[in-house]
Design a protein around this motif. Structure first.
Motif, PDB file in Angstrom:
ATOM      1  N   ALA A   1      -2.908 -26.812   7.314  1.00  0.00           N
ATOM      2  CA  ALA A   1      -3.449 -28.168   7.472  1.00  0.00           C
ATOM      3  C   ALA A   1      -3.216 -28.669   8.897  1.00  0.00           C
ATOM      4  O   ALA A   1      -4.124 -29.234   9.516  1.00  0.00           O
ATOM      5  N   ALA A   2      -2.014 -28.466   9.406  1.00  0.00           N
ATOM      6  CA  ALA A   2      -1.700 -28.941  10.757  1.00  0.00           C
ATOM      7  C   ALA A   2      -2.631 -28.341  11.804  1.00  0.00           C
ATOM      8  O   ALA A   2      -2.920 -28.973  12.818  1.00  0.00           O
TER       9      ALA A   2
ATOM     10  N   PRO B   1       3.986 -37.333  11.093  1.00  0.00           N
ATOM     11  CA  PRO B   1       3.844 -38.230  12.240  1.00  0.00           C
ATOM     12  C   PRO B   1       3.161 -39.554  11.892  1.00  0.00           C
ATOM     13  O   PRO B   1       3.441 -40.560  12.519  1.00  0.00           O
ATOM     14  N   ASN B   2       2.299 -39.552  10.889  1.00  0.00           N
ATOM     15  CA  ASN B   2       1.525 -40.761  10.576  1.00  0.00           C
ATOM     16  C   ASN B   2       2.134 -41.631   9.492  1.00  0.00           C
ATOM     17  O   ASN B   2       2.043 -42.856   9.552  1.00  0.00           O
ATOM     18  N   MET B   3       2.730 -41.025   8.470  1.00  0.00           N
ATOM     19  CA  MET B   3       3.236 -41.794   7.324  1.00  0.00           C
ATOM     20  C   MET B   3       4.755 -41.842   7.264  1.00  0.00           C
ATOM     21  O   MET B   3       5.300 -42.400   6.331  1.00  0.00           O
TER      22      MET B   3
ATOM     23  N   PHE C   1       2.668 -31.936   7.934  1.00  0.00           N
ATOM     24  CA  PHE C   1       3.830 -32.151   7.061  1.00  0.00           C
ATOM     25  C   PHE C   1       4.870 -31.099   7.400  1.00  0.00           C
ATOM     26  O   PHE C   1       4.579 -29.906   7.363  1.00  0.00           O
ATOM     27  N   LYS C   2       6.067 -31.527   7.711  1.00  0.00           N
ATOM     28  CA  LYS C   2       7.183 -30.610   7.966  1.00  0.00           C
ATOM     29  C   LYS C   2       8.259 -30.875   6.927  1.00  0.00           C
ATOM     30  O   LYS C   2       8.793 -31.990   6.853  1.00  0.00           O
TER      31      LYS C   2
END
Length: 163
Positions: free
Chosen positions: A41-42, A113-115, A88-89
C-alpha cells in the motif's frame, strides 16, 4: 524403567521445543506477510489486493467503509494511481493461530503519517498457495482522555450532515 522415563521426558521436551519453534516460525511468516502487505500500500503496488482473499472483507475507519475485496479495490483505485496509497507501520503485533494453523488472527498497533496511532485486527487463512487476508478492521486509536471531545465532534458532524 528410569531410562524409559528419561527418554519419554526428553522426547516430550523436544516435541515442546519443536512446537515453540513452529509457533515462532509461523509468527515470523505472518509478520513478514502483513508487513509486505502494508508496504504494498505504501508503494501503491496492486499486489496489495492479491493478498486479500476473493471473499475477504476490509473495514475502514468510517462507518460506511465495509467492503468486499473487489469493491475495496475499486474505491482505493484513486489512491493506488498515485505513487503511494497509505502508509501503516506496525509498532506491535500479536499473532494467534488455530491448533492446525490454518486460521491465524492478529492485532496490531500502527503508526500512520495521516491518522496518527491506529489499531487493527485481521484474520488470515493459510492455503496451499500461502496466506490470504480474510478480514481486516482498521480503527483510529482515540485516547480515553479525549474520547468525549471526539464523540462530540462526530455527533456534531452527523447532525450537520443531516441538514
Amino acid at each position: 524403567m528410569k531410562r524409559l522415563l528419561a527418554a519419554a521426558v526428553l522426547f516430550l521436551g523436544l516435541l515442546g521445543l519443536a512446537q515453540a519453534e513452529t509457533d515462532a516460525t509461523l509468527t515470523r511468516q505472518v509478520n513478514a506477510f502483513v508487513d509486505e502487505w502494508h508496504d504494498d500500500a505504501a508503494n501503491a503496488r496492486m499486489a496489495y489486493f492479491d493478498k486479500i482473499a476473493r471473499d475477504g472483507i476490509y473495514i475502514g475507519t468510517d462507518r460506511t467503509e465495509l467492503w468486499g475485496r473487489d469493491a475495496f479495490k475499486t474505491w482505493a483505485k484513486k489512491y493506488f494511481d498515485r505513487k503511494a496509497a497509505w502508509s501503516f507501520k506496525a509498532t506491535r503485533r500479536n499473532v494467534y493461530a488455530s491448533a492446525d494453523k490454518s486460521l491465524i488472527w492478529f492485532d496490531e498497533l500502527l503508526d500512520t503519517p495521516n491518522m496518527g496511532h491506529c489499531m487493527a485486527s485481521g484474520v488470515i487463512r493459510k492455503t496451499a498457495k500461502g496466506f490470504e487476508i480474510v478480514h481486516y478492521q482498521l480503527s483510529v486509536a482515540v485516547p480515553n482522555e479525549v474520547v468525549d471531545q471526539v464523540t462530540k465532534t462526530i455527533r456534531d458532524h452527523e447532525k450537520a450532515a443531516k441538514k
